[in-house]
Design a protein around this motif. Structure first.
Motif, PDB file in Angstrom:
ATOM      1  N   GLY A  48     -25.044  10.672  15.595  1.00  0.00           N
ATOM      2  CA  GLY A  48     -26.118  11.162  16.445  1.00  0.00           C
ATOM      3  C   GLY A  48     -26.821  12.386  15.878  1.00  0.00           C
ATOM      4  N   ASP A  49     -26.202  13.049  14.897  1.00  0.00           N
ATOM      5  CA  ASP A  49     -26.839  14.213  14.260  1.00  0.00           C
ATOM      6  C   ASP A  49     -27.673  13.794  13.053  1.00  0.00           C
ATOM      7  OD1 ASP A  49     -25.506  15.906  16.008  1.00  0.00           O
ATOM      8  OD2 ASP A  49     -23.875  16.360  14.598  1.00  0.00           O
ATOM      9  N   PHE A  50     -28.608  14.670  12.680  1.00  0.00           N
ATOM     10  CA  PHE A  50     -29.244  14.584  11.376  1.00  0.00           C
ATOM     11  C   PHE A  50     -28.441  15.444  10.407  1.00  0.00           C
ATOM     12  CE2 PHE A  50     -32.968  13.835  14.154  1.00  0.00           C
ATOM     13  CZ  PHE A  50     -33.379  12.629  13.627  1.00  0.00           C
ATOM     14  N   VAL A  51     -28.194  14.930   9.222  1.00  0.00           N
ATOM     15  CA  VAL A  51     -27.495  15.741   8.228  1.00  0.00           C
ATOM     16  C   VAL A  51     -28.314  15.822   6.942  1.00  0.00           C
ATOM     17  CG1 VAL A  51     -26.097  13.788   7.425  1.00  0.00           C
ATOM     18  CG2 VAL A  51     -25.337  16.110   6.963  1.00  0.00           C
ATOM     19  N   SER A  52     -28.343  17.012   6.364  1.00  0.00           N
ATOM     20  CA  SER A  52     -29.161  17.285   5.184  1.00  0.00           C
ATOM     21  C   SER A  52     -28.863  18.713   4.748  1.00  0.00           C
ATOM     22  CB  SER A  52     -30.635  17.157   5.587  1.00  0.00           C
ATOM     23  OG  SER A  52     -31.472  17.819   4.669  1.00  0.00           O
ATOM     24  N   ASN A  53     -29.154  19.045   3.508  1.00  0.00           N
ATOM     25  CA  ASN A  53     -29.240  20.466   3.197  1.00  0.00           C
ATOM     26  C   ASN A  53     -30.687  20.851   3.420  1.00  0.00           C
ATOM     27  OD1 ASN A  53     -29.587  22.989   2.161  1.00  0.00           O
ATOM     28  ND2 ASN A  53     -28.140  22.702   0.482  1.00  0.00           N
ATOM     29  N   TYR A  54     -30.958  21.340   4.587  1.00  0.00           N
ATOM     30  CA  TYR A  54     -32.349  21.542   5.020  1.00  0.00           C
ATOM     31  C   TYR A  54     -33.039  22.569   4.140  1.00  0.00           C
ATOM     32  CZ  TYR A  54     -36.102  21.525   8.559  1.00  0.00           C
ATOM     33  OH  TYR A  54     -37.303  21.385   9.230  1.00  0.00           O
ATOM     34  N   ARG A  55     -32.302  23.571   3.686  1.00  0.00           N
ATOM     35  CA  ARG A  55     -32.928  24.577   2.816  1.00  0.00           C
ATOM     36  C   ARG A  55     -33.386  23.931   1.516  1.00  0.00           C
ATOM     37  NH1 ARG A  55     -29.329  28.975   1.911  1.00  0.00           N
ATOM     38  NH2 ARG A  55     -30.563  30.306   3.279  1.00  0.00           N
ATOM     39  N   SER A  56     -32.473  23.199   0.892  1.00  0.00           N
ATOM     40  CA  SER A  56     -32.834  22.542  -0.362  1.00  0.00           C
ATOM     41  C   SER A  56     -33.971  21.551  -0.123  1.00  0.00           C
ATOM     42  CB  SER A  56     -31.613  21.841  -0.938  1.00  0.00           C
ATOM     43  OG  SER A  56     -31.966  21.014  -2.012  1.00  0.00           O
ATOM     44  N   PHE A  57     -33.917  20.855   0.985  1.00  0.00           N
ATOM     45  CA  PHE A  57     -34.950  19.884   1.359  1.00  0.00           C
ATOM     46  C   PHE A  57     -36.316  20.570   1.478  1.00  0.00           C
ATOM     47  CE2 PHE A  57     -37.280  17.458   4.638  1.00  0.00           C
ATOM     48  CZ  PHE A  57     -37.219  16.177   4.095  1.00  0.00           C
ATOM     49  N   LEU A  58     -36.356  21.739   2.086  1.00  0.00           N
ATOM     50  CA  LEU A  58     -37.635  22.441   2.307  1.00  0.00           C
ATOM     51  C   LEU A  58     -38.138  23.141   1.058  1.00  0.00           C
ATOM     52  CD1 LEU A  58     -37.087  24.195   5.781  1.00  0.00           C
ATOM     53  CD2 LEU A  58     -38.388  22.112   5.312  1.00  0.00           C
ATOM     54  N   THR A  59     -37.222  23.744   0.304  1.00  0.00           N
ATOM     55  CA  THR A  59     -37.660  24.576  -0.813  1.00  0.00           C
ATOM     56  C   THR A  59     -37.690  23.833  -2.139  1.00  0.00           C
ATOM     57  OG1 THR A  59     -35.409  25.286  -1.346  1.00  0.00           O
ATOM     58  CG2 THR A  59     -36.620  26.606   0.274  1.00  0.00           C
ATOM     59  N   GLY A  60     -36.980  22.703  -2.214  1.00  0.00           N
ATOM     60  CA  GLY A  60     -36.885  21.989  -3.473  1.00  0.00           C
ATOM     61  C   GLY A  60     -35.869  22.592  -4.430  1.00  0.00           C
ATOM     62  N   LYS A  61     -35.214  23.661  -3.989  1.00  0.00           N
ATOM     63  CA  LYS A  61     -34.203  24.282  -4.864  1.00  0.00           C
ATOM     64  C   LYS A  61     -32.904  23.491  -4.824  1.00  0.00           C
ATOM     65  CE  LYS A  61     -35.945  28.959  -4.403  1.00  0.00           C
ATOM     66  NZ  LYS A  61     -35.847  30.100  -3.490  1.00  0.00           N
ATOM     67  N   PRO A  62     -32.097  23.580  -5.901  1.00  0.00           N
ATOM     68  CA  PRO A  62     -30.823  22.851  -5.903  1.00  0.00           C
ATOM     69  C   PRO A  62     -29.889  23.352  -4.814  1.00  0.00           C
ATOM     70  CG  PRO A  62     -31.005  24.294  -7.822  1.00  0.00           C
ATOM     71  CD  PRO A  62     -32.340  24.275  -7.172  1.00  0.00           C
ATOM     72  N   SER A  63     -29.091  22.445  -4.298  1.00  0.00           N
ATOM     73  CA  SER A  63     -28.172  22.765  -3.209  1.00  0.00           C
ATOM     74  C   SER A  63     -27.025  23.632  -3.702  1.00  0.00           C
ATOM     75  CB  SER A  63     -27.606  21.469  -2.630  1.00  0.00           C
ATOM     76  OG  SER A  63     -26.612  21.756  -1.674  1.00  0.00           O
ATOM     77  N   GLU A  64     -26.623  24.602  -2.915  1.00  0.00           N
ATOM     78  CA  GLU A  64     -25.429  25.387  -3.232  1.00  0.00           C
ATOM     79  C   GLU A  64     -24.221  24.843  -2.472  1.00  0.00           C
ATOM     80  OE1 GLU A  64     -26.494  29.369  -2.221  1.00  0.00           O
ATOM     81  OE2 GLU A  64     -28.020  29.495  -3.792  1.00  0.00           O
ATOM     82  N   HIS A  65     -24.441  23.750  -1.763  1.00  0.00           N
ATOM     83  CA  HIS A  65     -23.397  23.211  -0.898  1.00  0.00           C
ATOM     84  C   HIS A  65     -23.105  21.760  -1.229  1.00  0.00           C
ATOM     85  CE1 HIS A  65     -23.923  26.670   1.897  1.00  0.00           C
ATOM     86  NE2 HIS A  65     -25.135  26.637   1.392  1.00  0.00           N
ATOM     87  N   ASN A  66     -21.943  21.318  -0.803  1.00  0.00           N
ATOM     88  CA  ASN A  66     -21.596  19.903  -0.850  1.00  0.00           C
ATOM     89  C   ASN A  66     -21.599  19.361   0.570  1.00  0.00           C
ATOM     90  OD1 ASN A  66     -20.567  19.667  -3.781  1.00  0.00           O
ATOM     91  ND2 ASN A  66     -19.486  21.440  -2.978  1.00  0.00           N
ATOM     92  N   ILE A  67     -21.893  18.078   0.697  1.00  0.00           N
ATOM     93  CA  ILE A  67     -21.730  17.406   1.979  1.00  0.00           C
ATOM     94  C   ILE A  67     -20.749  16.263   1.770  1.00  0.00           C
ATOM     95  CG2 ILE A  67     -22.849  16.189   3.874  1.00  0.00           C
ATOM     96  CD1 ILE A  67     -25.441  17.591   3.175  1.00  0.00           C
ATOM     97  N   GLU A  68     -19.646  16.323   2.467  1.00  0.00           N
ATOM     98  CA  GLU A  68     -18.566  15.360   2.262  1.00  0.00           C
ATOM     99  C   GLU A  68     -18.303  14.558   3.533  1.00  0.00           C
ATOM    100  OE1 GLU A  68     -14.275  16.323   0.480  1.00  0.00           O
ATOM    101  OE2 GLU A  68     -14.278  16.198   2.660  1.00  0.00           O
ATOM    102  N   ALA A  69     -18.061  13.276   3.363  1.00  0.00           N
ATOM    103  CA  ALA A  69     -17.697  12.430   4.504  1.00  0.00           C
ATOM    104  C   ALA A  69     -16.225  12.650   4.834  1.00  0.00           C
ATOM    105  CB  ALA A  69     -17.956  10.971   4.180  1.00  0.00           C
ATOM    106  N   LEU A  70     -15.934  13.010   6.065  1.00  0.00           N
ATOM    107  CA  LEU A  70     -14.537  13.170   6.507  1.00  0.00           C
ATOM    108  C   LEU A  70     -13.989  11.862   7.065  1.00  0.00           C
ATOM    109  CD1 LEU A  70     -14.675  16.662   8.284  1.00  0.00           C
ATOM    110  CD2 LEU A  70     -13.816  16.123   5.994  1.00  0.00           C
TER     111      LEU A  70
END
Lengths: 187, 187
Positions: free
Chosen positions: A74-96
DNA sequence: AATTCTCCTTGACCAAAGTCAATAAATACA
DNA sequence: TGTATTTATTGACTTTGGTCAAGGAGAATT
């Protein structure tokens, strides 16, 4: 797909036409537990709607993992900062857990923004919502003790408590597992 | 008024027509040092563009004032949460110097959103920008020590250092004046 | 110029959370 | 079912920042 439509309609009502245009932009993906939806140093060029699954958003501080957020179906998931700025992500997103998501790419979203004013508005409402979420979290770090934050979490977010191991909650609360264990002990 | 137009154009280009429609919505106000632009428990129904002045955004935690943000000429100032949700503000906004601002009311902004897609987009871009600002600040509270936060501030934000007394900076950094004094001493 | 504030610094002490280490409990898995 | 691994708890000690109190420097006000 209907679940998805309902979710968008929490924000805004889509005409049949707009909904069709949106659908062709969405790609369905499955993801296995422990796999990464986004890796550090990659650019995040998508927003994903979670149909099924749990995700954690984390990075490394020195050598220690620090969890910034959890996302559920039900949530949206993204690195919104990287998405908006185009800069590389400093984070990982992992499926639990094993998951099913619908991705929309930045490029396609931009086209929707241009094509229908409704999507421009949807984009605004999503950004406003995210603002409120982060602002709440900032407040909790500025004004509350770790015990306060834990109690609030207990009050509000039983989903986290049921699904997430305690050492990850500790990281999310900005404390060590030992401290969280002690907070829980003295109640 | 030209300064204002330039400022909006950092976000988006306005046609002559759109700019006219925007101008009639703006009301100019002056405010004296130490006066409040917004009081706790009031609803914030405006966004103000700062032509001249400095503002602090603060609230009371127990009995102590805690400063959440500073705003300078060229910034938009508002309690964005109260503005978005309609809930009463938990914060005060105080002028730290005599100021001149241009206010736009929520009602009028909504009309602009409906009238021109451009303003819808402007609204989105402003929300996205605010998101990035709060997210940065959240990161600094989650991942950095007070000394880190102070050093970053020294690196980035000389304006704050020049214009704001140290005990207010301490509050903004989430520490006591004594601790900030000690951080500065051991360098 | 003298007085009063306001702001900054320093010291002694305290409290909260982190670290390191040992152990217990729960879970996975072979 | 038994073993290994992961997760949670507890204890002893350290570190960091907060609190309280005193003193000093600067600026504003009379």
């Amino acid at each position: 797909m209907e679940a998805l439509r309902k979710h968008f309609e929490k924000f805004i009502t889509l005409s049949e036409n707009e909904w069709q245009d949106l659908q062709v932009c969405l790609t369905k993906e499955t993801i296995k537990k422990k796999n990464l939806l986004l890796k550090e140093n990659e650019r995040c060029d998508f927003i994903a709607f979670i149909h099924e699954g749990i995700f954690r958003f984390y990075s490394f501080n020195d050598d220690a993992e620090r969890i910034t957020a959890f996302f559920f179906s039900g949530d949206f998931v993204s690195n919104y900062r990287s998405f908006l700025t185009g800069k590389p992500s400093e984070h990982n997103i992992e499926a639990l857990a094993d998951g099913v998501i619908y991705k929309i790419k930045l490029e396609q979203l931009k086209q929707l923004y241009d094509k229908h004013q409704t999507f421009e508005r949807l984009g605004r409402l999503i950004a406003e919502n995210l603002y409120l979420t982060v602002a709440d979290r900032l407040d909790s770090f500025m004004f509350q003790t770790p015990a306060d934050r834990y109690n609030e979490l207990v009050k509000r977010n039983s989903k986290l408590l049921l699904e997430i191991p305690q050492y990850m909650l500790a990281s999310y609360l900005g404390i060590t597992p030992e401290t969280l264990s002690r907070i829980r002990a003295r109640k």
